[in-house]
Design a protein around this motif. Sequence first.
Motif, short mmCIF file in Angstrom:
data_model
loop_
_atom_site.label_atom_id
_atom_site.label_comp_id
_atom_site.label_asym_id
_atom_site.label_seq_id
_atom_site.Cartn_x
_atom_site.Cartn_y
_atom_site.Cartn_z
N ALA A 1 -20.42 19.28 -61.72
CA ALA A 1 -19.76 19.10 -60.42
C ALA A 1 -19.21 17.70 -60.20
CB ALA A 1 -20.72 19.45 -59.30
N GLN A 2 -19.32 16.83 -61.19
CA GLN A 2 -18.98 15.42 -60.98
C GLN A 2 -17.54 15.19 -60.56
OE1 GLN A 2 -18.02 13.26 -65.01
NE2 GLN A 2 -19.89 14.46 -65.36
N ASP A 3 -16.59 16.01 -61.09
CA ASP A 3 -15.18 15.78 -60.77
C ASP A 3 -14.87 16.02 -59.30
OD1 ASP A 3 -14.67 15.14 -63.39
OD2 ASP A 3 -14.12 17.17 -63.97
N TYR A 4 -15.58 16.93 -58.65
CA TYR A 4 -15.32 17.21 -57.24
C TYR A 4 -15.73 16.01 -56.37
CZ TYR A 4 -14.50 21.91 -58.81
OH TYR A 4 -13.97 23.00 -59.47
N PRO B 1 -14.59 19.09 -48.49
CA PRO B 1 -15.60 20.06 -48.05
C PRO B 1 -16.37 20.68 -49.21
CG PRO B 1 -13.39 20.96 -47.76
CD PRO B 1 -13.23 19.51 -48.08
N LEU B 2 -15.71 20.80 -50.37
CA LEU B 2 -16.41 21.35 -51.54
C LEU B 2 -17.53 20.40 -51.97
CD1 LEU B 2 -13.46 22.70 -53.73
CD2 LEU B 2 -15.18 24.05 -52.51
N ALA B 3 -17.20 19.12 -52.09
CA ALA B 3 -18.21 18.14 -52.48
C ALA B 3 -19.33 18.06 -51.45
CB ALA B 3 -17.55 16.76 -52.66
N LEU B 4 -18.98 18.15 -50.17
CA LEU B 4 -19.97 18.10 -49.10
C LEU B 4 -20.92 19.29 -49.20
CD1 LEU B 4 -20.77 16.45 -46.61
CD2 LEU B 4 -19.24 17.87 -45.26
N GLY B 5 -20.35 20.47 -49.43
CA GLY B 5 -21.17 21.67 -49.56
C GLY B 5 -22.11 21.60 -50.75
N ILE B 6 -21.60 21.15 -51.90
CA ILE B 6 -22.44 21.03 -53.10
C ILE B 6 -23.55 20.02 -52.89
CG2 ILE B 6 -22.44 20.32 -55.53
CD1 ILE B 6 -19.51 21.33 -55.66
#
Length: 804
Positions: free
Chosen positions: A229-232, A250-255
């Motif tokens: 997930a590092q790229d997000y 929001p994707l990074a926040l959710g992860i």
Amino acid sequence: MGETLSARKIKCYHCGDDCESFPIQHDGHSFCCMGCKSVYDILSQNNLCDYYNLESNPGIAIKNPVSKTKFNYLDDEQVLKKLIDFADDQIQKTTLFIPVMHCSSCIWLLENLYKLEKGIIQSRVNFLKKTVSITFKTQDTSLRKIVELLTALGYEPAINLNDIESQVKKSVNRKLSYQIGVAGFCFGNIMLLSFPEYFGLDEFTQHGFSKLFGYLNFILALPVFFFSAQDYFKNAYKGLRKNHISIDVPLALGILVLFLRSAVEVVSRTGIGYFDTMAGLVFFLLIGKWFQQKTFDTLSFERDYKSYFPVAVGVVINGKETTVPVSNLKIGDRILIRNNELIPADSILMNGDAHIDFSFVTGESAPVSKVCGEMIYAGGRQSGQTIELEVCKKVSQSYLTQLWNSEHFAKQNESKIQTFQQTVSRYFTIALIIIATGSAAFWLVVDPSLSINAFTSVLIIACPCALALSSPFALGTAMRILGRNKFYVKSPEVVEQIAKSQIIVFDKTGTITQPSESEIRFIGEDMTNEMKQNIVSLARNSVHPLSKKIVSFLNENIRIPISDFHEETGKGLHGKINGNEILLGSSSFVFNKNESTDEADLTTKVYVKVNNMIKGYFIFEHAYRKGLGDLIKNLKTNFDLYLLSGDNESERNKIHSIFGDHSKIFFKQSPLEKLKFIEDLQKQNKKVMMIGDGLNDAGALKASDLGISVSENTSHFSPASDVIMDASVFELTDKFITFSKDTTKVIRMSFVISLIYNFIGLSFAVQGNLSPLIAAVLMPLSSVSVIVFTTVATTLFSKKEKLK
């Protein structure tokens, strides 16, 4: 001993490594070695220390000094020929693979190399491919000096003369494959270990197993979070630094919330967390990225050889001229390049007076003269008479595609393009934060113990994975379908731009007319063989449809050398053959001011003038493209249509019977007037689509919001266009537009599906009692259903339009 341990805790200011011995103190900073200190000095002396403000310890450690003789081979001319993309007397261009490029500081420094080396004009980074394209002046620097500078800075290029390009692509694809593999492996195993909790079977087993499985899930989630997930996280951070909220935020926040809440639950033994949901989310997102990358790789091959250049070039075989597809050119082939035609492959000039416009490559439009035996690089455009070249390298698809995407020909309004995903992601993120904060505030008053749970649950369940997946799958599928139907779009965003268009402006000659089918006859003096040969020799130097029709009509296969050749765009040709001055063109081009013309006669004519004597004229009956009437009829229901033509009004009545509105048909339009017409429409806040052939309307194509270049069997194309459409599918233009609109509908419908899942999940989340089972079911279900829906729906819409 105490001092040594203390020193080891000190980080190098440049690279971030531990200083293993006493650090080198310099300028108020600590460095681990002389190499890092030297790079700092270079940057400091050139006022480039902003490099350190973009990232924390961005530099590359330089432990071993590079030998001064290591790059001696870059002085060898034979080696340079393999590494240089373009070269003339003053400028060279090269593309280097920089494998250690890793952060925004790297990009910033590599794009500011001109401040470090006087001769560098420009350097552009492609972060995904880890490459930097450098343009430099040969009199001020050399490739060797540039490579030595990069190496001194810690960015040594990986130079492999055989397959640099394939290695770059392989390394990028390999990392994504590893990320997908890790996420998929961990996702499957976490799901397996979570089954007892899903079905309430834990009460039948020893309670200790639940704790063990929780810790195992935690361990399995670590590589997903930190590697897959590092790229997000990187992309979200870069966007926020530039005050830009992308879908990655929001994707990074959710992860992040999924991981942190799950870790807290497992460590505090209050639950098993949502590691399965996090791993599934990352896995499906990476699958979407892989699909998009796979689509681009496939399209790249098709575009470069077959699609973006669906063109042919004149080739001399056994003394006779024929045409072959550019992709079939072989080393040793003799090719003919006419005025304003693009040179498709690196070649050697064998015959003719070459004046090459390299503005594609350098941005400088002043023609460069070449002599016989001299190398001419792909991307040059001939300005003048026809020249004969011998191909010495195969067509470089990646380089020609790079030319089309060159920033010199970037659309002026390209930066203003906002896709549906970009627009929605901004508001979606704001709404998400508001709902999460509101839920936390409500429960803080009612039941404080549920406040944190409600806040994190909203961020978990409302993560826009479906929105992030819908665009790549829908647009990727659409690009493939359009490409199969010979409608070649430049980028995914273009599909959405087509759907937003409100006005369509057509060019006439070569666009709605079919030059190869038009009827022609000559009126005037009987033509001698010499006169025919002279006219053909002059007309061969132009790619204008009327010139090509004249060559075909006279059917002379001779090429006589021409001097003083020039072509006035949209007007005519001038040249001297065997001492005879010949003009071929419109009445305004051929006739002097004191000579009488028959401008009242509105038929399309091309006059012939030899040594100031009018010999006659060719008269044309234009043939219109198959299905034009039905196409215009279908388009008029949804668009305002205009026609711009450089010709006279001879066919106004015929065109009026097709378009139906005199007020929207304009004749005698120069290239500049066409450009201004487009700009005037845009001032009315209208989205304008221009459809032309790229000959006399390149400026209008570039200025329009969406430019479509109609390509016949010629090696002329317009880099300013967003779409290249094969002329054979012109009658399907309305279907391509409708299909593009349908594709955007699919993206919007998938967003609605995503919202339905979010509403269902939020009904649990705002109550603060989101269970791992609900999250584990909803997240993968929404992702899979959106992937299936977008792919199937886009394909079905293409079937509705009867596309292949």
